[in-house]
Scaffold this active site. Structure first.
Site, PDB file in Angstrom:
ATOM      1  CG  ASN A   1      -1.045  -6.658   3.480  1.00  0.00           C
ATOM      2  OD1 ASN A   1      -1.248  -5.531   3.867  1.00  0.00           O
ATOM      3  ND2 ASN A   1      -0.308  -6.930   2.437  1.00  0.00           N
ATOM      4  CB  CYS A   2      -5.264  -5.684   7.669  1.00  0.00           C
ATOM      5  SG  CYS A   2      -6.609  -6.073   6.585  1.00  0.00           S
ATOM      6  CB  VAL A   3       0.850  -4.987   7.970  1.00  0.00           C
ATOM      7  CG1 VAL A   3       1.174  -6.429   8.180  1.00  0.00           C
ATOM      8  CG2 VAL A   3       1.072  -4.567   6.550  1.00  0.00           C
TER       9      VAL A   3
END
Lengths: 76, 348, 431
Positions: free
Chosen positions: C244-246
């Site tokens: 993820n790239c939150v």
């Protein structure tokens, strides 16, 4: 934002997916949406079906705006 | 240099009289007076109380705007570097006056100000967010602790030193979240807390849960066929290229864009600036977030009279409640002025 | 299940002819061999490798993932099962670990949400990865590569590199400086152990909001799982991997999944103050029905364990706050005491509401800090990656990048700064 607009006396209907947050924060008229990335659509459906989904939610929203309420109400 | 300080007090501490004299209006005197003498002793050569402004608590409560303006002018006439108000201890009207005067000084004169109150003084809840209020005892007997604490804080401000925590600098919590490094990592703190909670021992949460305020529901639309409806979204749909550079998260602004004549929020003209959800679906068909297409159909069918000519948009991703509130108020005011009857607000 | 972590204490990294640990504790890496091993000609135009050591004046941006080099030398399966190795259950036997080293992946931005790692100055105080010796992989995707494929290619290359480094060191005769043992007996036995101590489980929330916001468990995208049980040791072998790239500050990089501090802290108290019985993983999905299903199911598992207490960690912020609160309320209503770990978005001035949701039941919360707090991080002499993205990454704002190379950003933009697994010492209090 919902509350601040409503504080000016204009009725607001909040169309959102995560109803509990809207309830906690204090929106008064809430209409549940489909999903966070596509509140008024559904990419797994055909375009025509999506339009129907969108219309159904918006009709609920209009109904919510016409309904007198005394407390927070979720229009399912 | 010696800093110039003005002191604000009520009729009682000025020695004019008690409740029977609460109706006296604002007046200004040179030099220190009443509790000001105690401050004078603490300041020594570093600061001087150049004047004292007095107002009856009853007068202030009944003529807030007018009294406030007069008092502010009297204070400004002394050309002060800072202001101290009170301490008001547990006197409710005095606390409210101290808070209001302090807030006005901060906003209009832009100079440091400190007041003092007992935590249950109603003035605390009204003003602690905007003003530093030193915690005092509930009666004037606490003056000997209040004066050094208030003096220390105002001198820090005058010297431009950073203000410490409420515990360190003796003021009442202002409700501001400030980061700090602990000795232990978060996970170890969490397990410590759980062990205590399970044993029934006292523990202290690092984040007390807030209580949200409520707004009474607005009146419903009686005549939808003649209603003007505005569309607002926190889903970040913007004209492609994001002309106003609305941030992907922690938005500091909202956009207002014309949709006059626009029949659909199509993917050629619109996209999302929101950084908190998968943008693919919104970018493929922005109507999924900003449903202009179906609203136009409904408008044509006469279900409502008109879709307002502009839509408002921001990114509701980590955007502070204070910002959202500000956006909402501004948007609400404009819509009201333009005769909009209702708002559909979509969130992702 | 018993797992031994054989840890080599790495003190530095340098390029050389072969990949091995030198006498002084420096990891020597053959750049050529490493790049050849991770090459992915179908998807990536090129991969470059660079080194960034603690204290050096280096900025790495935009950082995607951080991974600790590990390699299984005994027991079933191999690290990162279902991702770069066969899907075989892990968590048992022996795993070789290069401690003090991290593989950092860096590439052109896809979403808004990759982060910054500074190796020196103010920024370095906030990211845990300024303290590791970093082997940085910088990727260029092939023209026209679709976003999902692009992210996947990066993800797999990083995992492969991490495994490769540990494997080479092990095979070249590298010896462990210390061994850590982690063991919890099968349920039938563990549930009866430590009579009198409260039973505690860990409810591990995984970010699963969709493209660029996913987490993988044994290769499955966790948005498609029902909450399930993991042995804590499985996480140490890379059963849970970041996809993820939150926001950079509170996404759980693979490194923090491998070194989950909640699991370590629970192990430390195991048998002393608590009986740590296991880990329940759950997701943070995008529909209300999904949220309710997962929350209800996860708390049901906790009830089946008969636990007295739960540590619940969140990942990300915003609507996942609703999952966190829902999990907390359901557990407390079922008589299970909870402690939550989150971070805050209280505005740059700290005066706003910190979480999107709230509940009175959530009376024990640990915070990893206010992610909206701004910091000005000084210019670094060398940039690894692509600095022109600073304005558009989450936590950056118009004009973030100053002409002198310093950046004013929210902590949000700094990788791992407010990790909600409680990896750091940062917290927040009310002033």
């Amino acid at each position: 934002m919902v509350k601040a607009i409503e504080a000016t006396g204009i009725a607001v209907v909040h169309i959102c997916t995560i109803v509990p947050i809207s309830q906690t924060v204090g929106a008064n008229r809430i209409v549940p949406a489909v999903a966070i990335p596509y509140p008024l659509g559904d990419p797994s459906k055909t375009h025509e079906e999506e339009i129907e989904i969108r219309r159904a939610i918006l009709q609920k929203a209009l109904k919510a705006l016409m309904t007198p309420i005394k407390e927070q109400t979720v229009f399912n | 240099m010696t800093y110039r300080i003005v002191h604000y007090i009520n009729q009682f501490f000025a020695g004019i009289g008690g409740e029977e004299k609460a109706g006296v209006g604002p007046e200004s005197r040179n030099g220190a007076l009443g509790p000001g003498m105690a401050f004078k002793a603490v300041f020594g050569n570093e600061a001087e109380i150049v004047g004292t402004v007095i107002c009856g608590d009853g007068y202030f409560a009944e003529n807030m705007d007018e009294a406030g303006e007069k008092i502010l002018k009297m204070i400004a006439d002394f050309k002060p570097d800072a202001v101290i108000a009170g301490p008001a201890f547990n006197a409710g009207r005095y606390g409210t006056a101290c808070g209001a005067v302090s807030e006005a000084v901060l906003k209009k004169l832009g100079i440091p100000v400190v007041t003092g109150m007992y935590p249950e003084n109603p003035g605390v809840d009204m003003f602690r967010k905007s003003v530093y209020i030193v915690e005092t005892s509930d009666s004037a007997r606490g003056i000997k602790d209040a004066v050094p604490a208030m003096s220390k804080l105002i001198m820090k401000m005058l010297r431009g030193e950073p203000i410490g925590s409420p515990a360190d600098d003796g003021y009442i919590q202002r409700g501001v979240r400030v980061n700090r490094f602990h000795d232990k990592i978060g996970a170890a703190r969490a397990v410590d807390m759980l062990v205590k909670k399970l044993k029934g021992e006292e523990f202290k949460t690092e984040y007390p849960m807030p209580v949200f305020d409520r707004v009474p529901p607005a009146e419903p639309i009686k005549d939808m066929k003649n209603a003007v409806i505005a569309l607002v979204t926190s889903g970040g749909i913007v004209p492609k290229g994001n002309p106003d550079h609305i941030e992907a998260s922690s938005a500091s602004k909202y956009g207002t864009y014309s949709i006059e004549g626009v029949q659909s929020a199509d993917e050629v003209a619109y996209a999302t600036a929101h950084g908190g959800y998968d943008p693919t679906y919104a970018n493929t068909d922005p109507n999924r977030v900003l449903p202009i297409d179906v609203l136009r159909e409904m408008e044509k069918e006469g279900m409502f009279s008109k879709l307002y000519d502009y839509f408002f948009t921001t990114v509701g991703n980590g955007t502070s409640v204070a910002s959202s509130k500000k956006f909402g108020s501004e948007i609400g005011e404009r819509l009201k002025k333009d005769g909009v009857d209702a708002v559909i607000l979509t969130s992702t | 299940m018993k797992l031994e972590l054989l840890k080599v204490n790495i003190k530095g990294v340098k390029w050389g002819g072969s990949t091995e640990v030198l006498k002084d504790g420096t990891l020597q890496v053959s750049k050529e061999d490493l790049l050849a091993f991770v090459a992915d000609d179908d998807n990536l135009k090129c991969i470059n490798a660079d080194i960034a050591l603690p204290g050096e004046s280096i900025r790495i941006v935009p950082v995607k993932d951080v991974i600790e080099p590990r390699y299984k030398i005994e027991g079933g399966g191999q690290v990162f099962p279902g991702m770069v190795n066969d899907v075989e259950s892990v968590g048992e036997g022996k795993t070789f670990v290069l401690e003090g080293v991290a593989v950092v992946t860096c590439g052109r931005i896809v979403g808004f949400q990759e982060g910054i790692v500074d190796m020196s100055g103010k920024g370095a105080e906030y990211t845990p990865f300024s303290k590791t010796c970093n082997v940085v992989l910088v990727f260029e995707p092939k023209d026209g590569l679709e976003k999902h494929d692009y992210e996947k290619a990066f993800r797999l290359a990083g995992l492969k590199a991490a495994m490769y480094l540990a494997k080479c060191v092990y095979e070249s005769g590298g010896a462990a400086d210390k061994t850590e043992t982690y063991e919890i007996a099968p349920f039938a036995e563990s549930m009866k152990s430590y009579a009198g101590l409260p039973k505690v489980a860990y409810l591990y929330m995984l970010q699963t909001q969709g493209l660029l916001h996913d987490t993988y468990v044994y290769g499955i995208d966790a948005k498609r799982i029902l909450p399930t049980i993991l042995h804590p040791n499985e996480t140490m072998d890379g059963a849970v991997v970041s996809g993820n790239c939150v926001s950079a500050c509170d996404k759980n990089s693979t490194y923090v999944h491998q070194n989950n501090p909640v699991i370590r802290s629970l192990y430390e108290r195991h048998g002393k103050d608590i009986n740590f019985v296991g880990v329940i993983i759950t997701n943070e999905n995008v529909t209300l029905a999904d949220k309710k299903r997962s929350s209800s199911f996860a708390v049901k598992i906790a009830g089946m364990f008969g636990v007295d207490g739960l540590v619940i960690s969140e990942e990300g912020f915003g609507n996942p706050d609703a999952d966190l609160i829902m999990n907390c309320r359901r557990a407390e209503m079922a008589g299970i005491k909870t402690v939550l770990i989150t971070d805050e978005y209280a505005g740059r001035d700290g005066a706003s509401q910190s979480l999107a949701d709230a509940a009175t039941e959530a009376n024990a919360v640990v915070t990893a800090g206010n992610a909206n707090m701004t910091v000005t991080i000084p210019p670094q002499e060398r940039i690894i990656g692509f600095t022109e993205y600073v304005d558009v990454i989450a936590g950056g704002f118009d004009g973030s990048l100053k002409p002198d190379g310093s950046i004013e950003v929210e902590l949000q933009a700094i990788t791992g700064a407010t990790c909600e697994l409680g990896f750091n010492k940062l917290g927040a209090e009310t002033w």
